[in-house]
Design a protein around this motif. Structure first.
Motif, PDB file in Angstrom:
ATOM      1  N   PHE A 105       1.222  -0.991  -0.088  1.00 31.57           N
ATOM      2  CA  PHE A 105       0.444   0.118   0.156  1.00 31.57           C
ATOM      3  C   PHE A 105       0.752   1.022   0.549  1.00 31.57           C
ATOM      4  N   THR A 106       0.503   2.007  -0.177  1.00 30.23           N
ATOM      5  CA  THR A 106       1.140   3.256  -0.366  1.00 30.23           C
ATOM      6  C   THR A 106       0.790   4.487   0.452  1.00 30.23           C
ATOM      7  N   PHE A 107       1.451   4.914   1.174  1.00 30.24           N
ATOM      8  CA  PHE A 107       1.633   5.987   3.224  1.00 30.24           C
ATOM      9  C   PHE A 107       1.884   7.121   2.825  1.00 30.24           C
ATOM     10  N   ALA A 108       1.234   8.101   3.578  1.00 30.57           N
ATOM     11  CA  ALA A 108       1.801   9.426   4.249  1.00 30.57           C
ATOM     12  C   ALA A 108       2.548   9.678   4.980  1.00 30.57           C
ATOM     13  N   LYS A 109       3.130  11.568   5.046  1.00 31.37           N
ATOM     14  CA  LYS A 109       3.511  11.275   6.567  1.00 31.37           C
ATOM     15  C   LYS A 109       3.415  12.717   6.459  1.00 31.37           C
ATOM     16  N   ASN A 110       3.278  14.019   7.495  1.00 27.39           N
ATOM     17  CA  ASN A 110       3.222  15.153   7.026  1.00 27.39           C
ATOM     18  C   ASN A 110       5.296  14.878   7.688  1.00 27.39           C
ATOM     19  N   LYS A 111       5.812  16.595   6.669  1.00 29.52           N
ATOM     20  CA  LYS A 111       6.842  16.598   6.223  1.00 29.52           C
ATOM     21  C   LYS A 111       7.930  16.908   8.206  1.00 29.52           C
ATOM     22  N   PHE A 112       7.059  16.793   9.353  1.00 33.43           N
ATOM     23  CA  PHE A 112       8.314  16.853  10.105  1.00 33.43           C
ATOM     24  C   PHE A 112       8.214  15.414  10.423  1.00 33.43           C
ATOM     25  N   ALA A 113       7.001  14.461  10.667  1.00 33.14           N
ATOM     26  CA  ALA A 113       7.095  13.534  11.074  1.00 33.14           C
ATOM     27  C   ALA A 113       8.091  12.813  10.201  1.00 33.14           C
ATOM     28  N   HIS A 114       8.370  13.056   9.069  1.00 27.19           N
ATOM     29  CA  HIS A 114       9.128  12.076   8.573  1.00 27.19           C
ATOM     30  C   HIS A 114      11.026  12.347   8.429  1.00 27.19           C
ATOM     31  N   ALA A 115      10.424  13.820   9.488  1.00 26.81           N
ATOM     32  CA  ALA A 115      12.232  14.602   8.935  1.00 26.81           C
ATOM     33  C   ALA A 115      12.282  13.849  11.167  1.00 26.81           C
ATOM     34  N   MET A 116      11.042  13.161  11.946  1.00 26.68           N
ATOM     35  CA  MET A 116      11.219  12.805  13.140  1.00 26.68           C
ATOM     36  C   MET A 116      11.969  11.449  12.711  1.00 26.68           C
ATOM     37  N   THR A 117      11.330  10.762  11.879  1.00 23.01           N
ATOM     38  CA  THR A 117      12.107   9.317  11.127  1.00 23.01           C
ATOM     39  C   THR A 117      14.042   8.942  11.518  1.00 23.01           C
ATOM     40  N   TRP A 118      14.176  10.516  10.596  1.00 23.44           N
ATOM     41  CA  TRP A 118      15.250  10.271   9.955  1.00 23.44           C
ATOM     42  C   TRP A 118      16.097  10.978  11.538  1.00 23.44           C
ATOM     43  N   ALA A 119      16.024  11.629  12.191  1.00 26.12           N
ATOM     44  CA  ALA A 119      16.313  11.976  13.682  1.00 26.12           C
ATOM     45  C   ALA A 119      16.664  10.327  14.091  1.00 26.12           C
ATOM     46  N   ALA A 120      15.035   9.569  14.165  1.00 23.55           N
ATOM     47  CA  ALA A 120      15.705   7.929  15.019  1.00 23.55           C
ATOM     48  C   ALA A 120      16.814   7.337  14.592  1.00 23.55           C
ATOM     49  N   PHE A 121      16.508   7.704  12.912  1.00 26.48           N
ATOM     50  CA  PHE A 121      18.067   6.782  12.160  1.00 26.48           C
ATOM     51  C   PHE A 121      19.291   7.108  12.809  1.00 26.48           C
ATOM     52  N   HIS A 122      19.499   9.050  12.772  1.00 33.13           N
ATOM     53  CA  HIS A 122      20.745   9.572  12.812  1.00 33.13           C
ATOM     54  C   HIS A 122      20.800   9.057  14.286  1.00 33.13           C
ATOM     55  N   HIS A 123      20.358   9.206  15.639  1.00 32.29           N
ATOM     56  CA  HIS A 123      20.396   9.000  17.120  1.00 32.29           C
ATOM     57  C   HIS A 123      20.625   7.333  17.370  1.00 32.29           C
ATOM     58  N   ALA A 124      20.173   6.429  16.951  1.00 27.95           N
ATOM     59  CA  ALA A 124      20.105   5.076  16.901  1.00 27.95           C
ATOM     60  C   ALA A 124      21.528   5.123  16.054  1.00 27.95           C
ATOM     61  N   TYR A 125      22.304   5.510  14.912  1.00 23.87           N
ATOM     62  CA  TYR A 125      23.635   4.671  14.402  1.00 23.87           C
ATOM     63  C   TYR A 125      24.548   5.942  15.208  1.00 23.87           C
ATOM     64  N   GLY A 126      24.432   7.107  15.574  1.00 23.65           N
ATOM     65  CA  GLY A 126      25.252   7.820  16.132  1.00 23.65           C
ATOM     66  C   GLY A 126      26.038   7.400  17.576  1.00 23.65           C
ATOM     67  N   GLN A 127      24.908   5.819  18.170  1.00 22.23           N
ATOM     68  CA  GLN A 127      25.353   5.328  19.511  1.00 22.23           C
ATOM     69  C   GLN A 127      26.595   4.233  18.542  1.00 22.23           C
ATOM     70  N   HIS A 128      26.483   4.230  17.483  1.00 24.08           N
ATOM     71  CA  HIS A 128      27.332   3.175  17.234  1.00 24.08           C
ATOM     72  C   HIS A 128      28.750   4.357  16.474  1.00 24.08           C
ATOM     73  N   ASN A 129      28.694   5.155  16.836  1.00 17.69           N
ATOM     74  CA  ASN A 129      29.669   6.410  15.728  1.00 17.69           C
ATOM     75  C   ASN A 129      29.604   5.944  14.245  1.00 17.69           C
ATOM     76  N   ILE A 130      27.980   6.089  13.583  1.00 16.76           N
ATOM     77  CA  ILE A 130      28.281   6.075  12.778  1.00 16.76           C
ATOM     78  C   ILE A 130      27.085   7.229  12.444  1.00 16.76           C
ATOM     79  N   ASP A 131      28.045   7.885  11.409  1.00 19.35           N
ATOM     80  CA  ASP A 131      27.016   9.285  11.053  1.00 19.35           C
ATOM     81  C   ASP A 131      26.472   8.886   9.763  1.00 19.35           C
ATOM     82  N   LEU A 132      25.553   9.760   9.355  1.00 23.07           N
ATOM     83  CA  LEU A 132      24.696   9.907   8.144  1.00 23.07           C
ATOM     84  C   LEU A 132      24.858  10.116   7.306  1.00 23.07           C
TER      85      LEU A 132
END
Length: 432
Positions: A105-132
């Protein structure tokens, strides 16, 4: 690669990643105190602004446990009919699921929700010293083989500082080329489907050469989209030669959980509310296996409330209050129904076959297909045919883990059939 290119591209597209990162950091401190308020807020928002969700609610009370469970099938209708008021294709992020569950199916997010998605990845990867933005990724995923969509994916790879290793063919000739590519660039980490990186590790074992010796810059191996079994983790850690981190997510809700440096499978409670429910959609105690439901607390454009992701698992609360994914058992549809009426999860077949796969390094991978309630086919990739002794061991394991009287046929193949995105389903039940 210019610094911060990935974040800059997000900003240019209207996704306020800097603000999202700051808000995510705030939630790391205050999330528990605001969770109930945020859950109620997102439900009220969609009840008041979304006709699709209002219809789904019907006469249900606003008590959380009485809210309807949103299924993938519910979402298989035109996107414009599911958007909340004041949202259209002009001010949303739009995506499409892979369809590996059988219900794309196709889904949608408002733009800040999508930004928060990437903020979560930034944080999780950053704990392992990985910078996106700056860490170079070796990406073991599928890719469209032609057309505009192929070049869109390659552009995403460039922006995201990653180099693609297509996984539709992973024979020795291809893997030899892939290992050579690791000599040519200073990769920081691998990211991709578990089964594909396992094949790479097995090739390195065959060479008696851990990948880290070829590419000393490697720091981490992130596996996703498929089950990670203990034996595979051990294999990866030895022959890739770096720590292995399990990631669990879905395109429609983003990161659900990821292992931290202590190996704890920490839930993304900043963006999401994750719950485990029984067959009556009621929450179950910690440690109890049930269906995983996910609520996106930021998605104002499209309701993702008590959304059934399609997997089974259990949760646990650590002494410090951290919520973790204790057990992940694969898709709810991955079950075998036996002639006796017994129902077993597809995960069971890992235990049926693991003794043979572990003792014979020629057997690279396998899938189990239920053709009939009493008939199973095991398709496997190996340089030699399984002998009678090995087949007998599998049959005995079937008797032990499932039930006696089941027939097993064995088919050796050059390669296994993967989905259009490269995922390997290790258990398949044909329409019975």
């Amino acid at each position: 690669m210019p610094l911060q290119l990935f974040d800059n591209i997000l900003r240019w597209q209207g996704f306020h990643i800097r603000e999202a990162k700051n808000h995510f950091k705030e939630l790391l401190e205050t999330n528990e105190n605001t969770l109930e308020y945020r859950k109620n807020t997102i439900v009220r928002h969609h009840k008041n602004t979304n006709s699709f969700y209002k219809k789904l609610l019907g006469n249900n009370t606003m008590d959380w446990e009485n809210l309807p469970v949103l299924t993938k099938k519910d979402l298989q209708q035109p996107l414009q009919e599911r958007l909340s008021a004041n949202y259209s294709s002009k001010n949303i992020f739009k995506g499409k699921t892979s369809g590996s569950s059988g219900h794309p199916f196709t889904f949608a997010k408002n733009k800040f929700a999508h930004a928060m998605t990437w903020a979560a990845f930034h944080h999780a990867y950053g704990q392992h010293n990985i910078d996106l933005n700056t860490s170079l990724q070796a990406r073991f995923y599928g890719i469209p083989l032609s057309g505009k969509v192929k070049y869109v994916e390659l552009l995403k790879d460039f922006v995201s500082n990653r180099k693609r290793f297509p996984i539709f063919n992973l024979n020795d000739e291809i893997l030899k080329k892939y290992v050579s590519r690791f000599r040519e660039s200073k990769y920081d980490y691998l990211n991709g489907y578990t089964s594909s990186i396992v094949l790479l590790a097995k090739y390195c074992r065959k060479l008696d050469q851990p990948l880290i010796s070829v590419c000393p810059s490697l720091k981490l191996c992130i596996v996703t989209s498929e089950m990670l079994f203990p034996d595979d983790r051990e294999l990866l850690e030895k022959w890739i030669g770096v720590p292995v981190v399990n990631e669990y997510g879905a395109s429609e809700v983003g990161l659900i959980a990821m292992e931290n440096v202590q190996g704890e499978f920490v839930l993304n409670q900043q963006n999401l509310f994750i719950e485990i429910v029984d067959d009556k959609n009621q929450p179950v105690p910690d440690g109890t296996i049930g269906r995983i439901l996910v609520t996106d607390l930021f998605n104002l454009a499209h309701p993702m409330i008590r959304y059934e992701i399609g997997d089974l698992g259990s949760l646990k609360t650590l002494e410090n209050g951290t919520r973790v994914l204790e057990n992940l058992q694969g898709r709810t549809s991955d079950i075998a129904r036996l002639p006796s009426g017994k129902v077993v999860p597809g995960l069971t077949f890992y235990y049926v076959t693991k003794s043979i796969v572990n003792e014979d390094i020629n057997i690279l991978e396998f899938i189990v297909i239920q053709k009939d309630p009493a008939l199973f086919e095991i398709q496997y990739v190996s340089k030699t045919e399984m002998d009678a002794s090995q087949k007998s061991k599998v049959q005995n394991a079937m008797d032990e883990y499932l039930e006696s009287g089941l027939e097993v046929v064995f088919t050796r193949l050059d390669s296994l059939d993967r989905s259009s995105r490269g995922k390997l389903k290790q258990f398949v039940c044909e329409d019975l």
